[in-house]
Design an enzyme around this catalytic site. Structure first.
Site, mmCIF file in Angstrom:
data_model
loop_
_atom_site.group_PDB
_atom_site.id
_atom_site.type_symbol
_atom_site.label_atom_id
_atom_site.label_comp_id
_atom_site.label_asym_id
_atom_site.label_seq_id
_atom_site.Cartn_x
_atom_site.Cartn_y
_atom_site.Cartn_z
ATOM 1 N N ASN A 128 5.795 -1.770 11.637
ATOM 2 C CA ASN A 128 5.027 -1.253 10.508
ATOM 3 C C ASN A 128 5.374 -2.055 9.251
ATOM 4 O O ASN A 128 6.041 -3.091 9.327
ATOM 5 C CB ASN A 128 5.345 0.239 10.317
ATOM 6 C CG ASN A 128 4.152 1.031 9.793
ATOM 7 O OD1 ASN A 128 3.436 0.561 8.908
ATOM 8 N ND2 ASN A 128 3.949 2.220 10.319
ATOM 9 N N LYS A 138 5.332 3.480 17.119
ATOM 10 C CA LYS A 138 5.333 2.378 16.159
ATOM 11 C C LYS A 138 6.543 2.525 15.253
ATOM 12 O O LYS A 138 6.744 3.578 14.638
ATOM 13 C CB LYS A 138 4.047 2.390 15.331
ATOM 14 C CG LYS A 138 3.883 1.164 14.423
ATOM 15 C CD LYS A 138 2.489 1.113 13.830
ATOM 16 C CE LYS A 138 2.273 -0.184 13.052
ATOM 17 N NZ LYS A 138 0.884 -0.293 12.540
ATOM 18 N N ASN A 194 0.827 -1.202 0.000
ATOM 19 C CA ASN A 194 0.000 0.000 0.000
ATOM 20 C C ASN A 194 0.860 1.250 0.000
ATOM 21 O O ASN A 194 1.951 1.275 0.560
ATOM 22 C CB ASN A 194 -0.953 -0.005 1.213
ATOM 23 C CG ASN A 194 -0.367 0.713 2.413
ATOM 24 O OD1 ASN A 194 -0.425 1.932 2.518
ATOM 25 N ND2 ASN A 194 0.222 -0.072 3.326
ATOM 26 N N ASN A 208 5.078 5.898 3.404
ATOM 27 C CA ASN A 208 4.287 6.552 2.362
ATOM 28 C C ASN A 208 4.085 8.052 2.555
ATOM 29 O O ASN A 208 3.365 8.685 1.788
ATOM 30 C CB ASN A 208 2.916 5.865 2.256
ATOM 31 C CG ASN A 208 3.058 4.405 1.888
ATOM 32 O OD1 ASN A 208 3.847 4.057 1.025
ATOM 33 N ND2 ASN A 208 2.309 3.547 2.574
ATOM 34 N N THR A 209 4.684 8.625 3.596
ATOM 35 C CA THR A 209 4.688 10.076 3.790
ATOM 36 C C THR A 209 6.133 10.543 3.714
ATOM 37 O O THR A 209 6.955 10.101 4.522
ATOM 38 C CB THR A 209 4.071 10.456 5.151
ATOM 39 O OG1 THR A 209 2.686 10.091 5.170
ATOM 40 C CG2 THR A 209 4.197 11.950 5.404
ATOM 41 N N PHE A 252 -1.751 8.006 4.362
ATOM 42 C CA PHE A 252 -2.507 8.558 5.499
ATOM 43 C C PHE A 252 -3.767 9.301 5.033
ATOM 44 O O PHE A 252 -4.056 10.420 5.474
ATOM 45 C CB PHE A 252 -1.646 9.520 6.328
ATOM 46 C CG PHE A 252 -0.556 8.888 7.143
ATOM 47 C CD1 PHE A 252 -0.488 7.519 7.332
ATOM 48 C CD2 PHE A 252 0.422 9.687 7.725
ATOM 49 C CE1 PHE A 252 0.529 6.954 8.092
ATOM 50 C CE2 PHE A 252 1.437 9.134 8.495
ATOM 51 C CZ PHE A 252 1.490 7.764 8.670
ATOM 52 N N SER A 309 5.607 4.866 8.729
ATOM 53 C CA SER A 309 5.028 4.560 7.426
ATOM 54 C C SER A 309 5.987 5.027 6.331
ATOM 55 O O SER A 309 6.546 6.125 6.417
ATOM 56 C CB SER A 309 3.689 5.275 7.253
ATOM 57 O OG SER A 309 3.258 5.198 5.904
#
Length: 364
Positions: free
Chosen positions: A251, A222, A116, A185-186, A120, A183
């Site tokens: 994560n 996390k 993915n 993805n940021t 967010f 994450s």
């Protein structure tokens, strides 16, 4: 039956659209008077022997739903109905944001994995706080964790203020609060995992949560599975120094090693965090390292590649006070928690331990 439905329907749908459809039906079932109790009776039989205490919370069992499934806290009752012992919502950012362009969620069915790059996508902490306030006095509310992250448009230098804003708005509704700095993805988010940056950020979030509540809300961080072992040790030491309540490990990973999916397909999918079965070994390694470093002084929540009760029990005996799943839920369906509870009950009976808490960290 679910496998057939998955193969005939969900597998052929865009993964994000399939998620929204399945989540709609879960929420609908939970909204029908009497049906929620009936479904819970069938799907979530509880063995009182599985009751456990962690983070100062009394839980019906050790297995919860990880962040990412319910980003906005819209389906808490439905997910509890399916048997999750606690539900972690989010990741929620200071400001609402749409996330990354679609498509942004991909299945690797043969690997029982997901990739993915959602980014967010959520309604923002103000709107989610209002929703949680409206249900604050709901009876039989499950234990709720709230996972907060950085708004994409916020510069790295201003990240702490963004987290603090979310903590001030959401802490009073959280049974525990999670700072997500892991994450992939940021842009720039994982840079916040460096101890020199993470320590002050967590301290400020702790102070914000204390200002917003009249009681202690457990605070966890996390972390990513891609951290070097020395960095994991440093974060563990910092968490102990700050008096943090716990760590969630781990994560998603940016790694792509050992996949059954063709290299061409993986390259075509592109960037994103990999979750599911391929993460199992590294997530377990990180857990073991954290347990050895912290010696039981922090609550550890294990997540990553947990598919079966055997997997969950393995994490518990290697030091996890609680465990979470997400990707396997997509592949296993609504009876997953029923099987998980039965399997954990069987493990507990065979172990000779009276409680889950006694089994934590018992592996030699």
């Amino acid at each position: 039956m679910y496998k057939l439905l998955f193969d005939l329907v969900f597998k052929k749908m865009d993964p994000e659209k399939a998620h929204h459809l399945a989540f709609f039906w879960i929420r609908l079932a939970a909204s029908v008077p009497g049906l929620r109790q009936l479904v819970k009776l069938v799907l979530a039989p509880q063995d009182r022997a599985l009751r456990t205490t962690a983070l100062g919370l009394d839980l019906p069992g050790p297995f919860g739903l990880g962040a990412g499934f319910d980003k906005n806290g819209v389906g808490i009752d439905g997910l509890s109905m399916l048997g999750f012992d606690f539900v972690e919502i989010g990741t929620i950012t200071g400001e609402p944001q749409p996330g990354n362009p679609e498509p942004r969620l991909f299945r690797l069915v043969e690997d029982r994995a997901l990739i993915n790059r959602m980014g967010f996508n959520n309604q923002g902490s103000e709107r989610v706080a209002a929703r949680l306030a409206a249900r604050a006095h709901t009876s039989n509310t499950p234990v709720i964790g709230i996972n907060i992250g950085k708004t994409k448009l916020v510069e790295e230098a201003d990240a702490t203020a963004d987290y603090v804003k979310s903590a001030e708005r959401l802490a009073q509704y959280a049974d525990y609060l999670v700072v997500n700095v892991s994450s992939p993805n940021t842009p720039g988010l994982r840079n916040l995992q460096t101890v020199s940056t993470l320590g002050p950020l967590l301290w400020d979030v702790r102070q914000a949560a204390d200002r917003a509540t009249s009681h202690h809300v457990p605070l966890l961080v996390k972390i990513a599975p891609d951290l070097a072992d020395e960095d994991i040790d440093e974060i563990a030491d910092m968490a102990l120094h700050l008096g943090l309540d716990g760590i969630i490990a781990t994560n998603t990973t940016i790694g792509r090693d050992g996949l059954k999916e063709s290299a061409e397909r993986v390259e075509e999918i592109g960037m994103g965090g990999l979750s599911g079965a391929p993460l199992k070994q590294r997530s377990l390694e990180v857990l073991k390292r954290l347990r050895a470093r912290t010696e039981g002084r922090l609550t550890l929540i294990a997540v990553g590649g947990i598919e079966t009760a055997d997997d969950a029990w393995d994490r518990i005996v290697h030091g996890a006070d609680l465990v979470q799943g997400y990707s396997a839920f997509i592949y296993e369906g609504p009876f997953w928690m029923r099987r998980m509870h039965k399997g954990l009950s069987a493990h507990l009976r065979r172990s000779g331990f009276r409680t889950i808490a006694e089994a934590v960290g018992s592996a030699k």
